[in-house]
Design a protein around this motif. Structure first.
Motif, PDB file in Angstrom:
ATOM      1  N   LEU A   9      19.360 -39.670  12.658  1.00 14.09           N
ATOM      2  CA  LEU A   9      19.722 -39.608  11.229  1.00 14.09           C
ATOM      3  C   LEU A   9      20.291 -38.121  11.016  1.00 14.09           C
ATOM      4  O   LEU A   9      19.479 -37.121  11.123  1.00 14.09           O
ATOM      5  CB  LEU A   9      18.851 -40.111  10.204  1.00 14.09           C
ATOM      6  N   MET A  10      21.413 -37.990  10.513  1.00 13.94           N
ATOM      7  CA  MET A  10      21.991 -36.652  10.206  1.00 13.94           C
ATOM      8  C   MET A  10      22.629 -36.324   8.661  1.00 13.94           C
ATOM      9  O   MET A  10      23.607 -37.277   8.610  1.00 13.94           O
ATOM     10  CB  MET A  10      23.145 -36.393  11.107  1.00 13.94           C
ATOM     11  N   PRO A  11      21.936 -35.855   7.988  1.00 13.26           N
ATOM     12  CA  PRO A  11      22.520 -35.452   6.635  1.00 13.26           C
ATOM     13  C   PRO A  11      23.838 -34.780   6.775  1.00 13.26           C
ATOM     14  O   PRO A  11      23.849 -33.883   7.687  1.00 13.26           O
ATOM     15  CB  PRO A  11      21.511 -34.549   6.111  1.00 13.26           C
ATOM     16  N   ILE A  12      24.857 -35.143   5.784  1.00 12.76           N
ATOM     17  CA  ILE A  12      26.267 -34.868   6.237  1.00 12.76           C
ATOM     18  C   ILE A  12      26.425 -33.229   5.726  1.00 12.76           C
ATOM     19  O   ILE A  12      27.188 -32.437   6.323  1.00 12.76           O
ATOM     20  CB  ILE A  12      27.359 -35.592   5.222  1.00 12.76           C
ATOM     21  N   ASP A  13      25.473 -32.754   4.766  1.00 10.41           N
ATOM     22  CA  ASP A  13      25.529 -31.409   4.480  1.00 10.41           C
ATOM     23  C   ASP A  13      24.660 -30.481   5.403  1.00 10.41           C
ATOM     24  O   ASP A  13      24.409 -29.500   4.989  1.00 10.41           O
ATOM     25  CB  ASP A  13      25.125 -31.059   3.008  1.00 10.41           C
ATOM     26  N   ALA A  14      24.256 -31.250   6.371  1.00  7.72           N
ATOM     27  CA  ALA A  14      23.497 -30.221   7.339  1.00  7.72           C
ATOM     28  C   ALA A  14      24.472 -29.008   8.002  1.00  7.72           C
ATOM     29  O   ALA A  14      25.390 -29.283   8.346  1.00  7.72           O
ATOM     30  CB  ALA A  14      22.875 -30.947   8.644  1.00  7.72           C
ATOM     31  N   PRO A  15      23.937 -27.822   8.029  1.00  8.88           N
ATOM     32  CA  PRO A  15      24.630 -26.762   8.702  1.00  8.88           C
ATOM     33  C   PRO A  15      24.957 -27.190   9.910  1.00  8.88           C
ATOM     34  O   PRO A  15      24.375 -27.668  11.060  1.00  8.88           O
ATOM     35  CB  PRO A  15      23.559 -25.554   8.924  1.00  8.88           C
ATOM     36  N   GLY A  16      26.145 -26.724  10.334  1.00  5.70           N
ATOM     37  CA  GLY A  16      26.865 -27.181  11.772  1.00  5.70           C
ATOM     38  C   GLY A  16      27.664 -28.497  11.583  1.00  5.70           C
ATOM     39  O   GLY A  16      28.355 -28.711  12.782  1.00  5.70           O
ATOM     40  N   VAL A  17      27.762 -29.296  10.572  1.00  7.65           N
ATOM     41  CA  VAL A  17      28.530 -30.238  10.570  1.00  7.65           C
ATOM     42  C   VAL A  17      29.916 -29.858   9.902  1.00  7.65           C
ATOM     43  O   VAL A  17      29.825 -29.229   8.761  1.00  7.65           O
ATOM     44  CB  VAL A  17      28.024 -31.423   9.610  1.00  7.65           C
TER      45      VAL A  17
END
Length: 445
Positions: free
Chosen positions: A211-219
């Motif tokens: 699971l990856m939050p869309i606002d994670a750094p690097g996205v």
């Protein structure tokens, strides 16, 4: 074998149908006006208004597996329920939703959220459900599913190159995905990412889902990908880069190496949901075609009285009804014997439904003349969407390959001389290993 819908099937289908005819279809012009105004990537208010009505009426999350679903992995799944429709019951509702493009979202039944919610329901931990499944089921956020990649043949998901590497208490994600549907929506908050945690493991044990939050750094969303020129806003289909994206170890779904297992659990229902809606798309196109043919005259008589159109309309009705029966059979098998045992039927309907709809939409475009290729009648966009479905969730060729392999397995050659070994020319036996060149087609001379 009973072909009459049950009282419960009719009850839910009619509730969805009546809501669409009362609250969705009369607001098509409002939807178009709000969609066209201002920023393309926005929340469309008429959908939000109707979502509240549908939620209050209990016509909400109809796709969620019923309580007796055996696939979930933890006991708290009973807290996260819809009305408990079977696949067969939902199929009739989804057909109605398919008639109008934004109807499914009104009932919180639109892709990719439906498939993602089923993943959370079946495979998620209690914490993952609280953080992501609950707001998804409440219609407060949207989600994306990142599987397809631009530099690999994604029809074979073992090709994926995205890396999900453990680093202490985190996983680090590096890779590029495209056709990431839903990433354009400002409400999209989480993505399920498929990548490889172990490149040296067995072929189908290398992949995992995290699971990856869309606002994670690097996205970084690199670009939007139109479909035949349609931006599909605010949903959208994006190409996205993930560069050293760090997520907690607790964001892993089910465990490392379980990605293919999750994918099969997700894509079975997802594929048939598309096909259910496609029946509605085809019905809507046929209705538009019939009305148009009766409104116009050509060469001294109504267009529908020209025999070519009688043939096309008849063929459309036959094909829709045949396809619906196959779709309902697949849904019924999923309910009775499970997704795995119904895999051939799911593959067959996934090939049949969009191809059937494309032919009918194409005839409807022809019936509307120049208007058919404009956006006045919604047929051009319907064609674009259905053409995409011949690729989405696996291309036709992959499903046909699967169907054929299962068919070959049913009819394995019997021991003994083969037909080729027995067939000869002038008493000579053909060499069974002879190559089939274009010149002689393998015929003995």
């Amino acid at each position: 074998m009973d072909f009459e819908p049950t009282e419960r099937q009719v009850y839910w289908r009619n509730r969805v149908r009546d809501f669409i005819e009362t609250h969705v279809r009369p607001n098509m012009d409002t939807y178009k006006a709000q969609d066209a105004a201002g920023d393309r990537w926005k929340v469309i208010q008429i959908i939000e208004d109707k979502k509240k009505l549908a939620k209050d009426a209990g016509i909400w999350n109809l796709f969620m597996p019923p309580r007796n679903d055996s696939h979930h992995h933890v006991d708290d799944s009973f807290e996260f329920e819809g009305p408990g429709l079977t696949n067969l019951e939902y199929a009739l509702c989804a057909e109605e939703m398919g008639r109008l493009g934004w109807a499914s979202e009104v009932f919180n039944c639109s892709a990719p959220d439906t498939g993602n919610m089923e993943v959370f329901h079946r495979y998620g931990t209690r914490e993952q459900k609280e953080e992501w499944l609950r707001p998804l089921m409440n219609g407060e956020i949207r989600s994306a599913f990142l599987m397809t990649e631009p530099y690999t043949a994604s029809s074979d998901a073992t090709n994926i190159e995205t890396r999900i590497e453990r680093d202490g208490d985190h996983y680090v994600i590096n890779g590029r995905k495209w056709w990431s549907s839903g990433l354009g929506d400002p409400r999209c908050k989480v993505a399920i990412v498929m990548g490889k945690t172990d490149f040296s493991a067995q072929r189908h044990a290398q992949q995992s889902m995290v699971l990856m939050p869309i606002d994670a750094p690097g996205v970084t969303i690199l670009r939007h990908l139109p479909v035949f020129g349609y931006d599909d806003a605010p949903h959208g289909h994006m190409e996205v880069e993930m560069k050293d994206v760090r997520v907690p170890v607790s964001n892993m779904l089910l465990g490392e190496g379980r990605g293919f297992e999750i994918a099969q659990g997700r894509l079975g229902p997802g594929r048939i949901h598309h096909c259910m809606r496609t029946i509605g798309v085809a019905e809507e196109a046929l209705a538009k075609m019939c009305r148009r043919l009766q409104e116009r005259e050509a060469f001294g008589k109504p267009v529908y009285k020209h025999s070519v159109w009688e043939e096309r309309v008849a063929r459309a009705r036959i094909d829709i009804d045949m396809t619906r029966l196959l779709c309902l059979k697949a849904a019924d098998m999923m309910d009775k014997v499970g997704n795995k045992s119904a895999k051939q039927e799911i593959a067959m309907i996934k090939v049949q439904a969009p191809n059937m709809a494309l032919k009918i939409i194409d005839d409807a475009i022809q019936a509307h003349g120049g208007g058919g290729v404009s956006e006045d009648y919604g047929l051009a966009s319907a064609y674009a969407h259905q053409r995409t479905l011949r690729l989405a969730d696996g291309p036709d060729e992959v499903h046909a390959r699967s169907i054929a392999h299962m068919e070959f397995a049913k009819h394995a050659p019997v021991p003994g001389p083969t037909a080729n070994a027995l067939r000869g020319d002038h008493g000579r036996v053909v060499n069974e290993t002879q190559s089939f060149s274009s010149g002689d087609m393998g015929v003995a001379r």
